[in-house]
Scaffold this active site. Sequence first.
Site, PDB file in Angstrom:
ATOM      1  N   SER A 151      35.788-116.423  10.644  1.00  0.00           N
ATOM      2  CA  SER A 151      34.699-116.904  11.535  1.00  0.00           C
ATOM      3  C   SER A 151      34.134-118.563  11.270  1.00  0.00           C
ATOM      4  CB  SER A 151      33.360-116.039  11.545  1.00  0.00           C
ATOM      5  OG  SER A 151      32.525-116.344  12.180  1.00  0.00           O
ATOM      6  N   ASP A 166      35.392-118.545  15.505  1.00  0.00           N
ATOM      7  CA  ASP A 166      35.977-117.436  15.927  1.00  0.00           C
ATOM      8  C   ASP A 166      35.575-117.177  17.499  1.00  0.00           C
ATOM      9  OD1 ASP A 166      33.712-116.061  14.968  1.00  0.00           O
ATOM     10  OD2 ASP A 166      34.933-114.276  14.491  1.00  0.00           O
ATOM     11  N   ASP A 196      32.352-115.910  18.481  1.00  0.00           N
ATOM     12  CA  ASP A 196      31.694-115.003  18.884  1.00  0.00           C
ATOM     13  C   ASP A 196      29.935-115.407  18.595  1.00  0.00           C
ATOM     14  OD1 ASP A 196      31.582-114.914  15.960  1.00  0.00           O
ATOM     15  OD2 ASP A 196      32.069-112.979  15.497  1.00  0.00           O
ATOM     16  N   ARG A 240      16.038-111.494   0.968  1.00  0.00           N
ATOM     17  CA  ARG A 240      17.068-110.454   1.261  1.00  0.00           C
ATOM     18  C   ARG A 240      18.308-110.757   0.485  1.00  0.00           C
ATOM     19  NH1 ARG A 240      20.613-111.607   5.066  1.00  0.00           N
ATOM     20  NH2 ARG A 240      21.664-109.926   4.960  1.00  0.00           N
ATOM     21  N   PRO A 241      19.059-109.946  -0.018  1.00  0.00           N
ATOM     22  CA  PRO A 241      20.492-110.165  -0.837  1.00  0.00           C
ATOM     23  C   PRO A 241      21.347-110.494   0.484  1.00  0.00           C
ATOM     24  CG  PRO A 241      20.045-107.683  -1.238  1.00  0.00           C
ATOM     25  CD  PRO A 241      18.830-108.441  -0.286  1.00  0.00           C
ATOM     26  N   THR A 279      27.227-111.498   2.750  1.00  0.00           N
ATOM     27  CA  THR A 279      28.399-112.151   2.911  1.00  0.00           C
ATOM     28  C   THR A 279      28.609-113.351   1.906  1.00  0.00           C
ATOM     29  OG1 THR A 279      27.607-114.064   4.467  1.00  0.00           O
ATOM     30  CG2 THR A 279      28.680-111.986   5.272  1.00  0.00           C
TER      31      THR A 279
HETATM   32  P1  NG1 Z   1      24.047-112.380   5.457  1.00  0.00           P
HETATM   33  O1  NG1 Z   1      24.821-113.274   4.536  1.00  0.00           O
HETATM   34  O2  NG1 Z   1      24.201-110.824   5.247  1.00  0.00           O
HETATM   35  O3  NG1 Z   1      22.786-113.022   5.397  1.00  0.00           O
HETATM   36  C1  NG1 Z   1      25.405-113.667   7.476  1.00  0.00           C
HETATM   37  C2  NG1 Z   1      24.229-113.907   8.704  1.00  0.00           C
HETATM   38  C3  NG1 Z   1      24.194-112.665   9.586  1.00  0.00           C
HETATM   39  C4  NG1 Z   1      25.515-112.327  10.159  1.00  0.00           C
HETATM   40  C5  NG1 Z   1      26.455-112.112   9.117  1.00  0.00           C
HETATM   41  C6  NG1 Z   1      27.929-111.862   9.492  1.00  0.00           C
HETATM   42  C7  NG1 Z   1      22.295-115.076   8.695  1.00  0.00           C
HETATM   43  C8  NG1 Z   1      20.959-115.120   7.974  1.00  0.00           C
HETATM   44  N1  NG1 Z   1      22.869-114.248   8.208  1.00  0.00           N
HETATM   45  O4  NG1 Z   1      24.798-112.266   6.998  1.00  0.00           O
HETATM   46  O5  NG1 Z   1      23.158-113.081  10.694  1.00  0.00           O
HETATM   47  O6  NG1 Z   1      25.824-113.156  11.080  1.00  0.00           O
HETATM   48  O7  NG1 Z   1      26.439-113.384   8.266  1.00  0.00           O
HETATM   49  O8  NG1 Z   1      28.480-113.009   9.741  1.00  0.00           O
HETATM   50  O9  NG1 Z   1      22.409-115.726   9.460  1.00  0.00           O
HETATM   51 ZN    ZN Z   2      31.910-115.435  14.215  1.00  0.00          ZN
END
Ligand code: NG1
Ligand code: ZN
Length: 545
Positions: free
Chosen positions: A65, A279, A281, A499-500, A503
Amino acid sequence: MAEFQEISKLSALHPKPAGLVLQYGTSGFRTNAKQLDHIMFRMGLLATLRSKKTKATIGVMVTASHNPEEDNGVKLVDPMGEMVTQDWEEHATQLANADQEDLLTALKNIIEKEAINMSQEANVFVGKDTRSSSASLSQAVLDGVSALGGHSKDYGLVTTPQLHYMVCCQNTQGKYGEATVEGYYTKFCQAFIQLTKNTSNRTDDQKHLCLDGANGIGALKVREMESHLKKELQISLNNDGSKGRLNHQCGADYVKVQQKPPTGIKINPGERCCSFDGDADRIVYYYTDSEGTFHLLDGDKMATLISTFLKELLTQAGLDLKIAVVQTAYANGSSTHYLENTMKVLVRCTKTGVKHLHHVAQEFDVGVYFEANGHGTVLFSKAAEEKIQQLAEDTNVNDKRRKAALLLRNTINVINQTVGDAISDMLLIEAILAIKGMTIQQWDTIYTDLPNRQLKVKVADRRVIDTTDAERRAVTPAGLQEAIDNLVKKYRQARSFVRPSGTEDVVRVYAEADTQESADALAHEVSLAVYRLAGGVGDEPKPLH
Ligand code: NG1
Ligand code: ZN
């Protein structure tokens, strides 16, 4: 079993680096491409098992992505084109982390637990993005499928949502569309042309859209699609991959997080622009005004425009269908306020991650879901689709109702309901703006975003933070939520949560308030609280100003 001995031999060609542990996270496995060969082979195995279990075609998409070019990743797609279920995410993690000599045992455990009939046929669709590592990694997936005797179809270079679409088409015996890229363009472009055909005299300026393709797969696919749009949408494509690096200072994530335009694109004041991610999306819109100020129209603005449009059409059609907007805690407070209080639309908040939003959206006749970062789509229940279809075909109803029903029917056809899709979302937004005769500036003024700031804090172990209430409140560590509450009280129209990340190895901090200075100060103070109470590592967070 002889078959298993063979798998053992073949898997040795895709060895697992010793000690490597990876988790099937919010968006599958994602890390440096060099560490992923064994994961790909094993996901080929797992997709084959999933196909046997569901007696349907399963998808595997090789992409990372919006991550940098050197990363890669893989996600599994379930039969109706949705993300793979949670139980199988766990199987994926277990299979990925089994040592070489334990792989067969891990595989047999899944077969046993899921009571899989191994003589059942299996079909797997595979797609990949434009990363240089994607070719060999997707080959490893194909190797995994054939090791378990599954059939595969390699779609080669496709966007993530295109692969989701293919899987859904295949498993609905073509009802959703034809399972080819040509079928994809035909379905969505025809619906777009139908939607815009009665819009009064759009000028070339109104038909023009400036697009940043993030130097990725979305750019290639938009180029392929262009002729199907019959000049009803005229796209100037930038960052098309011919020179720049994938996602480097461009793409939806860069634009959203940096709150500035991508490089490699010249924007004229007032011009409508959008960016895809790597990607395709996700999508965000933006423009610069005559003073050169940048304006971002993110997932919240899209959800608002789309839900307003749909609600108006449902009213005109006289259809009593329940519509809701699904957001996450990152949705700008102004958007939630506008939707609930002005639009009187039901709003639901879920945990971060598209699968959570998707599931909640399924509870309604019409579920519009978007993450603020631009990932989202609209889901229509079967009953809603049938009612709309019936009304569109009913010659006894008055013109106004019928026209609204026809517009709704074409709107359904322009939307990729399997997953958020930058191309389909772009066509939908372009069609709505055309139908409403609205400029991007007018769209932007529907409500004004509250100034906000997102920060990251490094901590020793981000799992010490546990949250509740759709991640809006921290339950642990002790004292953190209290500290946040006290900080928020100091500012006007303020809100903050932590929040943790799912990714990255960080804790995310979000803050919004009445001014940018206040949002920045609050985000900083909350970062300090996280650093002090949740085991911060490295230097203490510094103020932004
Ligand atoms: P995390 O890293 O869990 O915040 C991020 C994006 C999500 C989602 C995922 C998957 C933010 C704050 N968080 O998640 O919305 O898109 O990546 O790609 O944008
Ligand atoms: Zn993507």
